[in-house]
Design a protein around this motif. Structure first.
Motif, PDB file in Angstrom:
ATOM      1  N   VAL A  60       0.613  -0.797  -0.244  1.00 42.52           N
ATOM      2  CA  VAL A  60       0.067   0.327   0.067  1.00 42.52           C
ATOM      3  C   VAL A  60       1.019   1.212  -0.048  1.00 42.52           C
ATOM      4  O   VAL A  60       1.073   2.079  -0.867  1.00 42.52           O
ATOM      5  N   GLY A 102      -5.330   5.251   7.229  1.00 38.47           N
ATOM      6  CA  GLY A 102      -6.199   3.860   5.917  1.00 38.47           C
ATOM      7  C   GLY A 102      -5.333   3.799   5.666  1.00 38.47           C
ATOM      8  O   GLY A 102      -5.717   2.476   5.038  1.00 38.47           O
ATOM      9  N   LEU A 103      -3.791   3.653   6.206  1.00 37.68           N
ATOM     10  CA  LEU A 103      -2.638   2.446   5.861  1.00 37.68           C
ATOM     11  C   LEU A 103      -3.429   2.276   6.249  1.00 37.68           C
ATOM     12  O   LEU A 103      -2.938   0.614   5.455  1.00 37.68           O
ATOM     13  N   ALA A 156      -5.743  -0.348   7.563  1.00 37.10           N
ATOM     14  CA  ALA A 156      -6.922  -0.234   6.921  1.00 37.10           C
ATOM     15  C   ALA A 156      -7.022  -1.055   5.656  1.00 37.10           C
ATOM     16  O   ALA A 156      -7.237  -1.873   5.668  1.00 37.10           O
ATOM     17  N   ALA A 157      -6.534   0.151   5.207  1.00 39.36           N
ATOM     18  CA  ALA A 157      -6.105  -0.855   3.110  1.00 39.36           C
ATOM     19  C   ALA A 157      -5.044  -1.794   3.015  1.00 39.36           C
ATOM     20  O   ALA A 157      -5.340  -2.736   2.692  1.00 39.36           O
ATOM     21  N   ALA A 185      -4.653  -4.342   5.729  1.00 31.72           N
ATOM     22  CA  ALA A 185      -6.270  -5.258   6.383  1.00 31.72           C
ATOM     23  C   ALA A 185      -6.662  -5.982   5.289  1.00 31.72           C
ATOM     24  O   ALA A 185      -6.434  -7.394   5.166  1.00 31.72           O
ATOM     25  N   VAL A 186      -7.358  -5.083   4.017  1.00 34.08           N
ATOM     26  CA  VAL A 186      -8.323  -5.745   3.096  1.00 34.08           C
ATOM     27  C   VAL A 186      -7.020  -6.594   2.435  1.00 34.08           C
ATOM     28  O   VAL A 186      -7.689  -7.542   1.861  1.00 34.08           O
ATOM     29  N   LEU A 187      -5.922  -5.883   2.004  1.00 37.55           N
ATOM     30  CA  LEU A 187      -5.104  -6.787   1.213  1.00 37.55           C
ATOM     31  C   LEU A 187      -4.394  -8.125   1.679  1.00 37.55           C
ATOM     32  O   LEU A 187      -4.866  -9.548   0.821  1.00 37.55           O
ATOM     33  N   ARG A 223      -6.831  -9.816   3.919  1.00 40.07           N
ATOM     34  CA  ARG A 223      -8.084 -10.681   3.319  1.00 40.07           C
ATOM     35  C   ARG A 223      -7.777 -10.878   2.234  1.00 40.07           C
ATOM     36  O   ARG A 223      -8.496 -12.224   2.203  1.00 40.07           O
ATOM     37  N   LEU A 247      -4.962  -1.709  -7.264  1.00 38.88           N
ATOM     38  CA  LEU A 247      -5.051  -0.379  -6.296  1.00 38.88           C
ATOM     39  C   LEU A 247      -4.659   0.771  -6.882  1.00 38.88           C
ATOM     40  O   LEU A 247      -4.977   1.515  -6.381  1.00 38.88           O
TER      41      LEU A 247
END
Lengths: 210, 210
Positions: free
Chosen positions: A104, A121-122, A124-125, A127-129, A131, A144
């Motif tokens: 990210v 936000g870094l 959170a983003a 954490a999505v990756l 997942r 991205l």
């Protein structure tokens, strides 16, 4: 006004109002006599804000409380933008992997962004990756660069709006950050579904590729 | 595998697993004897998906159930894109005003989008505009054209990703819609905070305009 009038004007039940007070989202009313409490227009405005965060922004009561606390922080007259942002993102249970954080951060660097390591936000983003990886769907990370270009347009509009309210006083500017950040996510999510339908029709001739 | 192994491999407690089964999010395991149930890799994959929607996507259990039901719908082999989108947006308590619906539809028309009247994103976006009005902050709606341009980039990347999984079978394509839509909102929200910090630094010299 009495609690019954506050309930009627805000559309929030007296029981919910008492609950918001006990949970610290809403300041207590003024005791004016035995078993009687008086509320004013500030309470009404605050209740409308709370309802917006929960009903339209989709926040839990706990998250709404965190967001309001960050915006109320007297050390940050315009609301602590990053604090508000952090409180309004879903909490990340475990720290994301170093690999996802790096990916990210790479995207941010390629966009020329200035972002500190602890930006919520870094986290959170990333954490999505993580997942996507856990689900075996690393291919989804291909969005991205396009997403990064998109949120740059969003952030420019967001900071434009905040700039315009700097003269209107701290309460207005803090409200801009709270409402613009949380409800802005909901507005983006809604517009995204519209654009998805349109793009699906353009490519597949139907709103759903099935 | 037994429930204890499923719990360990998924990171979800046995109590939560039983709850997800009773709530209809997870298919029941196979009874293999008195007081004994067997689970397989499909249960494990499904649990990872459920956790992603709830923990990273920020959905409630009820919303996650709706999203999974839409994706499981056998009438839509690739998942009902619009159904999934609808289920993953915060529920709108009251129908939005005709005026806000018209304003959002105007933005879509100016972008040249094809969107049907019942698009759930249209309703959600109009509900946000109504809330801006109720809070006396109609000025926040000025972000609409910039947001619309931004989500067009997002939707192109989204439909690209869905296109690429059309050959991988219905289960993969449905997962793409579910994961890409719900976790995509979280990814966008995270990247947006990063871009906000960067834009704030660029204009004010600090991550917060205070």
């Amino acid at each position: 006004m009495r609690i019954a009038e506050l309930a009627e004007r805000s559309g929030v039940s007296a029981a919910s109002i008492k609950w918001y007070v006990s949970e610290g989202l809403l300041p207590a009313g003024e005791r004016t006599g035995y078993n009687q409490t008086s509320y004013d227009d500030d309470h009404l405005a605050r209740l409308r804000l709370i309802r917006s965060l929960i009903e339209v922004g989709g926040l839990s009561v706990a998250a709404a409380k965190d967001v309001l606390a960050a915006a109320d922080d007297p050390d940050h007259p315009f609301g602590n933008t990053l604090g508000v942002a952090q409180a309004s993102l879903p909490r990340v249970a475990a720290p994301p992997s170093a690999e996802s954080l790096r990916r990210v951060a790479d995207v941010a660097r390629r966009q020329g962004w200035t972002v500190h390591d602890g930006n919520p936000g870094l986290v959170a983003a990333a954490a999505v990756l993580d997942r996507y990886l856990a689900l075996g769907r690393d291919d989804l990370a291909a969005v991205l660069p396009a997403y990064a270009r998109a949120v740059e347009l969003v952030a420019e509009a967001d900071i434009d709006t905040i700039s315009k309210t700097l003269d209107a006083g701290p309460a207005t500017a803090a409200q801009t950050v709270v409402v613009g950040t949380v409800l802005g996510d909901a507005l983006l999510a809604g517009l995204r579904r519209m654009a998805q339908e349109s793009e699906s029709v353009r490519r597949f001739g139907t709103g759903s590729p099935s």
